[in-house]
Write an enzyme that holds these catalytic residues in place. Sequence first.
Site, PDB file in Angstrom:
ATOM      1  N   TYR A 127      36.506  29.599  78.307  1.00  0.00           N
ATOM      2  CA  TYR A 127      35.924  29.032  77.088  1.00  0.00           C
ATOM      3  C   TYR A 127      34.582  29.694  76.766  1.00  0.00           C
ATOM      4  O   TYR A 127      34.367  30.170  75.644  1.00  0.00           O
ATOM      5  CB  TYR A 127      35.742  27.523  77.270  1.00  0.00           C
ATOM      6  CG  TYR A 127      35.269  26.794  76.037  1.00  0.00           C
ATOM      7  CD1 TYR A 127      36.027  26.778  74.867  1.00  0.00           C
ATOM      8  CD2 TYR A 127      34.068  26.084  76.038  1.00  0.00           C
ATOM      9  CE1 TYR A 127      35.601  26.080  73.731  1.00  0.00           C
ATOM     10  CE2 TYR A 127      33.637  25.383  74.915  1.00  0.00           C
ATOM     11  CZ  TYR A 127      34.412  25.388  73.774  1.00  0.00           C
ATOM     12  OH  TYR A 127      33.984  24.692  72.661  1.00  0.00           O
ATOM     13  N   VAL A 155      33.441  13.299  79.135  1.00  0.00           N
ATOM     14  CA  VAL A 155      32.794  12.173  79.795  1.00  0.00           C
ATOM     15  C   VAL A 155      32.845  10.899  78.936  1.00  0.00           C
ATOM     16  O   VAL A 155      33.118   9.818  79.455  1.00  0.00           O
ATOM     17  CB  VAL A 155      31.352  12.548  80.234  1.00  0.00           C
ATOM     18  CG1 VAL A 155      30.417  12.781  79.060  1.00  0.00           C
ATOM     19  CG2 VAL A 155      30.801  11.498  81.149  1.00  0.00           C
ATOM     20  N   THR A 212      22.495  16.323  83.284  1.00  0.00           N
ATOM     21  CA  THR A 212      22.205  15.733  81.971  1.00  0.00           C
ATOM     22  C   THR A 212      23.057  16.358  80.858  1.00  0.00           C
ATOM     23  O   THR A 212      23.498  17.507  80.951  1.00  0.00           O
ATOM     24  CB  THR A 212      20.721  15.924  81.578  1.00  0.00           C
ATOM     25  OG1 THR A 212      20.485  17.319  81.327  1.00  0.00           O
ATOM     26  CG2 THR A 212      19.793  15.408  82.657  1.00  0.00           C
TER      27      THR A 212
HETATM   28  N1  UDP Z   1      31.738  13.866  83.865  1.00  0.00           N
HETATM   29  C1  UDP Z   1      31.714  12.775  84.723  1.00  0.00           C
HETATM   30  N2  UDP Z   1      32.809  11.957  84.773  1.00  0.00           N
HETATM   31  C2  UDP Z   1      33.912  12.146  83.986  1.00  0.00           C
HETATM   32  C3  UDP Z   1      33.934  13.255  83.096  1.00  0.00           C
HETATM   33  C4  UDP Z   1      32.815  14.098  83.066  1.00  0.00           C
HETATM   34  O1  UDP Z   1      30.733  12.554  85.460  1.00  0.00           O
HETATM   35  O2  UDP Z   1      34.856  11.344  84.086  1.00  0.00           O
HETATM   36  C5  UDP Z   1      30.554  14.742  83.798  1.00  0.00           C
HETATM   37  C6  UDP Z   1      30.855  16.231  83.953  1.00  0.00           C
HETATM   38  O3  UDP Z   1      30.867  16.594  85.318  1.00  0.00           O
HETATM   39  C7  UDP Z   1      29.691  16.843  83.177  1.00  0.00           C
HETATM   40  C8  UDP Z   1      29.378  15.831  82.082  1.00  0.00           C
HETATM   41  O4  UDP Z   1      29.981  14.610  82.519  1.00  0.00           O
HETATM   42  O5  UDP Z   1      28.555  16.952  84.016  1.00  0.00           O
HETATM   43  C9  UDP Z   1      29.936  16.211  80.724  1.00  0.00           C
HETATM   44  O6  UDP Z   1      31.286  16.561  80.888  1.00  0.00           O
HETATM   45  P1  UDP Z   1      32.265  16.863  79.674  1.00  0.00           P
HETATM   46  O7  UDP Z   1      33.590  17.186  80.295  1.00  0.00           O
HETATM   47  O8  UDP Z   1      32.240  15.763  78.687  1.00  0.00           O
HETATM   48  O9  UDP Z   1      31.658  18.150  78.942  1.00  0.00           O
HETATM   49  P2  UDP Z   1      30.775  19.434  79.365  1.00  0.00           P
HETATM   50  O10 UDP Z   1      29.428  19.176  78.794  1.00  0.00           O
HETATM   51  O11 UDP Z   1      30.726  19.560  80.868  1.00  0.00           O
HETATM   52  O12 UDP Z   1      31.478  20.578  78.733  1.00  0.00           O
END
Ligand code: UDP
Length: 319
Positions: A147, A189, A212
Site C-alpha cells: 500500500y 481500529v 497514536t
Molecule cells: N489497532 C488495534 N486494534 C484493532 C485494530 C487496530 O489496536 O483491533 C491499532 C493498529 O495496530 C494501529 C491503529 O490501531 O496501531 C490503527 O490501525 P488501523 O488498522 O485502523 O489503521 P492504520 O493507521 O494502522 O493504517
Amino acid sequence: MTSQRALVTGGAGFLGSHLCDALLAEGWRVVAIDNLLTGRLANLAHLKNNPAFEFLEKDICQPFDPGPIDFVFHFASPASPIDYTIHGIPTLKVGSLGTFHTLDVTHKYNAKFLVSSTSECYGDPLEHPQKETYWGNVNSIGPRSVYDEAKRFTEAVTMAYHRYHKVDTRIVRIFNTYGPRLQLNDGRVISNFMKQALRGEPLTVYGTGSQTRSFCYVADEIDGFLRLAKSDEHLPVNIGNPNEFTILECAREVLKVTGSNSEIIYHPLPPDDPKQRQPDITKARQLLGWEPKIQLAEGLKLSLEYFKKAVAEEVTAAK
Ligand code: UDP
C-alpha cells in the site's frame, strides 16, 4: 448549461461513495467506477434512481474510457491494512496501472484531477507531526509496503503527468478517517472497536495501545477534498484531524459512546505498525481555509446508528 461531469474511481468505497454524494449535492453529474473488490454497492444503493448518477463496474487496471469528463477523482484502492494485506498485488496494480489509465483519461479529456494519497507515505514517521515536506520512513519490503509504495508511486506518476503533460493535478494525503459506511470487517481500529463494543466482546488493543493516530470524521475529510479540488495547488496537502489519541484512549472513547461494558484485551502489535501519526495541517488551513470541526467523541456519536445497524444486519445474515 448542462452540469459538469465528474468521475470517481473507487466510487463504491467508503470515501468514494461519500464523495459521490457531495459532488451530486454540488450539482455535478457523477460517474462512479469500481471493480467491487473492496467497494460495496450498498454504499451507492440510495443513488440508484438518481438521473445524475451512473455506476460502471470496471477494473481500472485495464484501459477504460468513460467518455468526456471535466473532473477526475482517483480514489480506487483497498485502503485498510486487512484489505491491502489480503489484496496485495491488486493494491500495487491499482496504484500503478490504475493510476496511469486514470491519468490517461484525464489527459485525453483535458479534465482536472485529484488523487487520494495517504499518511502511509510517511511510514513510521521520524518527524512529528508530519508536514507535507517530510519524505517519510517507509519499509519498502515490509507487509505494509504494497500500500505505502503503491501510493508513493501514485504520487510520482501524478507529478510526472503534471510536469510532462501539464495535467492539472492535486494530491491529498489522507489520515485515518472514520464514519458511516466504514466496513464492519475491514479490520480498522474504529470498525473493530465499535463492532466489539456493540457486541459486548472484548476490545482488541494491539501492542500496549500507546501508539497514536489522529482521527478525522468523514464529513470534514470530504469538505477538505472539495476545497482542494477548487484550488490550484499541485503539491500534496495533508487533510486530517490533528487531534491525536493513543489507541487505548480511542478504545475508551468507543466504550463511552457505545455505553458498553466490554473489557480491553491486548494482542501482539502487527509488524511495522507506525508508532505515531499526526498531520500538520498548517498548509490546508492557510491554502484552503480548512480545518476539521468534528472531534472524535462527536464523530463516534454520529457514526453510532450506522454501526448498530451494520452489527444487527450481520447477526441476521448469520441466522
Ligand atoms: N489497532 C488495534 N486494534 C484493532 C485494530 C487496530 O489496536 O483491533 C491499532 C493498529 O495496530 C494501529 C491503529 O490501531 O496501531 C490503527 O490501525 P488501523 O488498522 O485502523 O489503521 P492504520 O493507521 O494502522 O493504517
